[in-house]
Write a protein that holds these residues in place. Structure first.
Motif, PDB file in Angstrom:
ATOM      1  N   ILE A 108     -12.808  54.033 -37.348  1.00  0.00           N
ATOM      2  CA  ILE A 108     -14.073  53.525 -37.908  1.00  0.00           C
ATOM      3  C   ILE A 108     -14.594  54.370 -39.054  1.00  0.00           C
ATOM      4  O   ILE A 108     -15.553  53.975 -39.708  1.00  0.00           O
ATOM      5  N   GLY A 109     -14.016  55.518 -39.295  1.00  0.00           N
ATOM      6  CA  GLY A 109     -14.463  56.378 -40.379  1.00  0.00           C
ATOM      7  C   GLY A 109     -15.475  57.404 -39.900  1.00  0.00           C
ATOM      8  O   GLY A 109     -16.245  57.160 -38.967  1.00  0.00           O
ATOM      9  N   GLU A 110     -15.460  58.550 -40.536  1.00  0.00           N
ATOM     10  CA  GLU A 110     -16.297  59.675 -40.114  1.00  0.00           C
ATOM     11  C   GLU A 110     -17.786  59.372 -40.209  1.00  0.00           C
ATOM     12  O   GLU A 110     -18.548  59.673 -39.289  1.00  0.00           O
ATOM     13  N   SER A 111     -18.218  58.771 -41.297  1.00  0.00           N
ATOM     14  CA  SER A 111     -19.641  58.505 -41.495  1.00  0.00           C
ATOM     15  C   SER A 111     -20.177  57.540 -40.431  1.00  0.00           C
ATOM     16  O   SER A 111     -21.219  57.796 -39.815  1.00  0.00           O
ATOM     17  N   PHE A 112     -19.458  56.442 -40.210  1.00  0.00           N
ATOM     18  CA  PHE A 112     -19.869  55.458 -39.209  1.00  0.00           C
ATOM     19  C   PHE A 112     -19.839  56.071 -37.818  1.00  0.00           C
ATOM     20  O   PHE A 112     -20.758  55.881 -37.015  1.00  0.00           O
ATOM     21  N   PHE A 113     -18.797  56.834 -37.527  1.00  0.00           N
ATOM     22  CA  PHE A 113     -18.676  57.510 -36.236  1.00  0.00           C
ATOM     23  C   PHE A 113     -19.890  58.408 -35.994  1.00  0.00           C
ATOM     24  O   PHE A 113     -20.492  58.382 -34.924  1.00  0.00           O
ATOM     25  N   ASN A 114     -20.270  59.190 -37.008  1.00  0.00           N
ATOM     26  CA  ASN A 114     -21.408  60.110 -36.865  1.00  0.00           C
ATOM     27  C   ASN A 114     -22.715  59.362 -36.631  1.00  0.00           C
ATOM     28  O   ASN A 114     -23.572  59.822 -35.870  1.00  0.00           O
ATOM     29  N   LYS A 115     -22.882  58.201 -37.255  1.00  0.00           N
ATOM     30  CA  LYS A 115     -24.080  57.388 -37.021  1.00  0.00           C
ATOM     31  C   LYS A 115     -24.141  56.901 -35.575  1.00  0.00           C
ATOM     32  O   LYS A 115     -25.203  56.900 -34.952  1.00  0.00           O
ATOM     33  N   ILE A 116     -23.008  56.484 -35.056  1.00  0.00           N
ATOM     34  CA  ILE A 116     -22.961  55.998 -33.671  1.00  0.00           C
ATOM     35  C   ILE A 116     -23.253  57.131 -32.694  1.00  0.00           C
ATOM     36  O   ILE A 116     -24.030  56.973 -31.754  1.00  0.00           O
ATOM     37  N   ILE A 117     -22.633  58.295 -32.919  1.00  0.00           N
ATOM     38  CA  ILE A 117     -22.864  59.456 -32.040  1.00  0.00           C
ATOM     39  C   ILE A 117     -24.330  59.890 -32.077  1.00  0.00           C
ATOM     40  O   ILE A 117     -24.919  60.235 -31.051  1.00  0.00           O
ATOM     41  N   TYR A 127     -19.572  49.783 -41.672  1.00  0.00           N
ATOM     42  CA  TYR A 127     -18.125  49.862 -41.466  1.00  0.00           C
ATOM     43  C   TYR A 127     -17.361  49.937 -42.786  1.00  0.00           C
ATOM     44  O   TYR A 127     -17.467  49.081 -43.637  1.00  0.00           O
ATOM     45  N   LYS A 128     -16.612  50.961 -42.940  1.00  0.00           N
ATOM     46  CA  LYS A 128     -15.712  51.083 -44.082  1.00  0.00           C
ATOM     47  C   LYS A 128     -14.317  51.177 -43.496  1.00  0.00           C
ATOM     48  O   LYS A 128     -14.024  52.073 -42.710  1.00  0.00           O
ATOM     49  N   ARG A 129     -13.473  50.241 -43.849  1.00  0.00           N
ATOM     50  CA  ARG A 129     -12.143  50.190 -43.265  1.00  0.00           C
ATOM     51  C   ARG A 129     -11.302  51.402 -43.636  1.00  0.00           C
ATOM     52  O   ARG A 129     -11.205  51.757 -44.807  1.00  0.00           O
ATOM     53  N   ALA A 130     -10.690  51.981 -42.644  1.00  0.00           N
ATOM     54  CA  ALA A 130      -9.807  53.131 -42.833  1.00  0.00           C
ATOM     55  C   ALA A 130      -8.379  52.627 -42.961  1.00  0.00           C
ATOM     56  O   ALA A 130      -7.544  52.839 -42.097  1.00  0.00           O
ATOM     57  N   CYS A 131      -8.125  51.907 -44.053  1.00  0.00           N
ATOM     58  CA  CYS A 131      -6.827  51.244 -44.164  1.00  0.00           C
ATOM     59  C   CYS A 131      -6.164  51.480 -45.520  1.00  0.00           C
ATOM     60  O   CYS A 131      -5.434  50.631 -46.009  1.00  0.00           O
ATOM     61  N   ASN A 132      -6.442  52.599 -46.144  1.00  0.00           N
ATOM     62  CA  ASN A 132      -5.802  52.968 -47.417  1.00  0.00           C
ATOM     63  C   ASN A 132      -5.969  51.899 -48.492  1.00  0.00           C
ATOM     64  O   ASN A 132      -5.055  51.648 -49.272  1.00  0.00           O
TER      65      ASN A 132
END
Length: 165
Positions: free
Chosen positions: A41-50, A148-153
């Motif tokens: 899900i990406g670091e930024s989104f993950f940190n928001k959820i946490i 959500y920013k896709r972590a898909c290169n």
């Protein structure tokens, strides 16, 4: 860091023994959050959820949504995390750090599962986690979730995974 799921969340989907000793499971949940969920899900989104899981209760718990006039169900990030944490728990729970060395739990009435059986369970549960993740990914894309920013290169819908081990 707080865990996003608990033993009872895992027990909703998987058979897991009841025990007052949750330290090893807690460790596996945190590892799954950091090493499995965050890259998806990406670091930024993950940190928001946490930082504020209550603000993301629908994303964590799953639900029904509409897209192009069709009703879909998404299973939620908690279910994804459950499968990742359970996979890690099956693979690594019997290994314990002691003051003298790392040991595997044994007793007179049982024997530990062999490594190949644990690895199979680990891989099957990780595959299941990725199937559930695809469902949640579809929800995030279809609803244009703002965080959500896709972590898909850079290629929508395509992920690159490397097999470790």
């Amino acid at each position: 860091m707080q865990p996003l799921i608990t033993r009872s969340d895992i027990a909703r989907y998987k058979q897991i023994s009841k025990t007052p000793f949750d330290d090893k499971l807690h460790e596996q949940i945190l590892d799954a959050q950091l090493l499995d969920l965050q890259p998806l899900i990406g670091e930024s989104f993950f940190n928001k959820i946490i930082a504020n899981p209550d603000a993301y209760s629908n994303l964590l718990g799953g639900g029904v949504y509409m897209h192009d006039g069709i009703e879909y169900t998404h299973y939620g990030l908690s279910m994804v995390l459950t499968y990742f944490a359970y996979a890690r728990y099956m693979m690594f729970s019997s290994v314990t750090d002691t003051p003298f060395s790392v040991v595997e739990k044994l007793n007179d009435n049982s024997r530990p599962a062999d490594t190949s059986a644990k690895k199979t369970l680990y891989n099957l549960n990780r595959e299941a986690a990725m199937q559930v993740w695809q469902n949640v990914h579809n929800y995030l894309v279809r609803t244009n979730h703002p965080d959500y920013k896709r972590a898909c290169n850079g290629t929508p819908g395509r992920f690159r995974f490397k097999k470790i081990g």
